[in-house]
Design an enzyme around this catalytic site. Structure first.
Site, PDB file in Angstrom:
ATOM      1  N   GLY A  55     126.659   1.635 -13.250  1.00 38.02           N
ATOM      2  CA  GLY A  55     126.341   1.351 -14.647  1.00 38.02           C
ATOM      3  C   GLY A  55     124.879   1.000 -14.757  1.00 38.02           C
ATOM      4  O   GLY A  55     124.242   0.675 -13.751  1.00 38.02           O
ATOM      5  N   CYS A  82     127.736   1.103  -6.569  1.00 38.26           N
ATOM      6  CA  CYS A  82     126.464   0.755  -7.205  1.00 38.26           C
ATOM      7  C   CYS A  82     126.609  -0.505  -8.059  1.00 38.26           C
ATOM      8  O   CYS A  82     126.871  -1.567  -7.519  1.00 38.26           O
ATOM      9  CB  CYS A  82     125.942   1.947  -7.997  1.00 38.26           C
ATOM     10  SG  CYS A  82     124.198   1.771  -8.399  1.00 38.26           S
ATOM     11  N   GLU A 171     130.143   9.666  -4.702  1.00 34.95           N
ATOM     12  CA  GLU A 171     130.683  10.753  -5.522  1.00 34.95           C
ATOM     13  C   GLU A 171     129.719  11.907  -5.742  1.00 34.95           C
ATOM     14  O   GLU A 171     130.134  12.995  -6.114  1.00 34.95           O
ATOM     15  CB  GLU A 171     131.161  10.200  -6.883  1.00 34.95           C
ATOM     16  CG  GLU A 171     130.057   9.788  -7.862  1.00 34.95           C
ATOM     17  CD  GLU A 171     129.502   8.377  -7.622  1.00 34.95           C
ATOM     18  OE1 GLU A 171     129.659   7.849  -6.516  1.00 34.95           O
ATOM     19  OE2 GLU A 171     128.890   7.816  -8.555  1.00 34.95           O
TER      20      GLU A 171
END
Ligand code: XMP
Length: 513
Positions: A55, A82, A171
């Protein structure tokens, strides 16, 4: 359907859908939920694992998204990515700090391969970093399992509580072993078996629809695009003639497309269903006469589409179900913020309030686009339909700059047909994200034979893109472009110039309007 599920808890990261797709590539069903979802709602979904996304915020911002500490006590494995990793550290008593400079891009790290998350991966690996804040001290009970030269905690875990975190993004493709890490998380750590497969999805969806609809009636707006075609075939396999498909030919389709859709779905086609084709071309051209403003054109086409559909629906009378080809990216409720509207997309998805039906069925609501395609193949839909390029709802209406007329539609259809034929012949079609011909609103002077011409300029466009949010112009060999130019000028009356659009997105968009 009760598949094993991983929840992707969205804290506003730009890769939320990508994480869900990576999990699904492991044959495990993943659902993206906003960070505002309650703990009870999470428990009710009975997930095998939870992934916190990245985010844009810092955990210390007043408005930054947090989640109650009790989530870590559910006994459900969690992977924080993250921002998600920093949130895990912060909430459990670790220390998060802001670095003077961001760490961005491909980064060499060293990992502890005895971690279940990193099982089967080399000690030295390359990952994708994108952060300014970092974990300076891990919470009690955690150990550090990855480090880079500038990031003291590239990964951490408390294996006894099944809590894992990576500062980097497993990812994204640039994290070389990212797929393996996600697969380790869902299989080894969460204990999933991998029961999300397209063949069983199709089979159980058909059964579910059959049970739900029984011998009642359903109505489907069929555009001929991938999503509505797959939805229609799935429905037809489930309920046969109790399904009626209405196909509105708005006169803004590609050349021959109306007939192609009819050939597949119509009375001589491959499926058992009621097929109604409405030839509403002139009606759309009349409404669009004199209109040049792109958003106004989109609105007119969208509204007129609904009117035509309603009229046909009324002739059929009351139906119990309205079928829509909504797919998963359309239904994901994002964690944070809303992006600006660049174009008001019109899909056959957003359909009428006033058609007389009791319920909506969205058989593809859970699927990403690539999964819709796989379901289509499972259902035996021809490959050329399944791998169709995206075609905008307002059709050629947004590929004709300025006023739409029947004559301009004819020009762009013929030019586009030639362009597609040549791209196919050159063996390039599979490698290009999207390509089409459009009509600029420019007329210019030319000379053909011994005569002056004053005709239109056709624009050829081809882009490479993975998500249609950004795109780069495709480098098509010059001789292929020249062949297209020659053929278009010779074969399409009303054109005396052919231009190739080099613009990427941004600053351009893929369509011209
Ligand atoms: P843009 O032009 O916004 O296009 O860069 C991105 C992708 O979306 C498609 N597109 C649409 N699809 N209804 C749709 O269903 C629309 O109104 C619409 N407008 C653009 C476009 O073809 C590209 O794939």
């Amino acid at each position: 359907m009760t598949n094993e599920m991983i929840i992707v808890l969205d804290f506003g990261g730009q890769y939320n859908q990508l994480i869900a797709r990576r999990v699904r590539e492991c044959n495990v069903y993943a659902e993206v939920c906003p960070y505002t979802i309650s703990l009870d709602a999470i428990k009710a979904k009975n997930p095998k694992g939870i992934i916190f996304t990245g985010g844009p915020n810092s955990v210390y911002d007043e408005t930054s998204p947090h989640y109650e500490k009790a989530i870590f006590e559910l006994g459900i494995p969690i992977l924080g990515i993250c921002y998600g990793s920093q949130l895990m550290a912060y909430t459990l008593g670790g220390d998060v700090k802001t670095a003077p400079v961001s760490e961005y891009g491909k980064t060499d790290i060293e990992i502890n391969t005895s971690s279940k998350l990193f099982h089967g991966i080399d000690t030295k690996t390359v990952v994708w970093m994108s952060h300014t804040d970092y974990i300076a001290a891990v919470p009690i009970g955690f150990s550090i399992t990855g480090q880079s030269s500038v990031c003291p905690v590239a990964a951490m875990e408390d294996a006894s509580r099944n809590l894992y975190a990576t500062q980097f993004h497993p990812e994204v493709m640039h994290t070389v072993d990212g797929k393996k890490m996600i697969s380790n998380f869902v299989y080894t750590i969460c204990g999933c078996k991998g029961d999300w497969r397209m063949d069983s999805f199709v089979e159980s969806k058909i059964k579910e629809i059959r049970e739900k609809v029984g011998d009642r009636k359903a109505l489907c707006a069929l555009s001929g695009g991938v999503d509505s075609s797959v939805a229609a075939v799935l429905m037809s396999k489930a309920i046969g003639k109790n399904l009626t498909c209405v196909f509105v030919d708005h006169g803004l389709l590609r050349k021959n497309e109306g007939d192609e859709v009819e050939a597949v779905f119509g009375p001589n086609g491959n499926y058992e269903l009621n097929f109604i084709r409405v030839n509403a071309q002139q009606r759309f051209y009349d409404k669009l006469a004199g209109v040049t403003e792109p958003e106004k054109k989109r609105k007119i086409i969208g509204e007129e589409f609904i009117r035509v559909f309603e009229e046909e629906a009324k002739k059929i009378g009351a139906v119990d179900f309205l079928v829509q080809g909504t797919i998963y990216p359309d239904v994901i409720e994002s964690g944070l913020g809303k992006s600006a509207v660049i174009k008001s997309h019109h899909n056959v998805g957003g359909l009428p309030d006033c058609v007389d039906f009791k319920e909506i069925i969205e058989p593809l609501r859970q699927l990403f686009k690539d999964e819709v395609r796989r379901a289509g193949l499972e259902l035996g839909i021809p490959e050329y339909l399944v791998y169709r390029q995206p075609f905008p709802g307002p059709g050629l209406g947004v590929r004709i700059v300025g006023e739409v007329t029947a004559e301009k539609v004819r020009i762009v259809q013929d030019a586009d047909y030639i362009y597609r034929e040549e791209i196919e012949k050159a063996g390039l079609s599979k490698g290009i994200g999207q390509y089409f011909a459009a009509l600029s609103n420019m007329r210019s002077v030319g000379v053909m034979g011994d005569f002056r011409t004053y005709d239109y300029a056709v624009v050829l466009r081809a882009v490479n893109t993975s998500d249609f949010m950004t795109a780069d112009c495709t480098e098509i060999p010059f001789e292929v472009l020249q062949k297209c130019m020659n053929r278009i000028i010779n074969e399409v009356k009303g054109v005396n110039r052919v231009l190739y659009d080099l613009t990427s997105k941004p600053p351009g968009t893929i369509e011209l309007e």
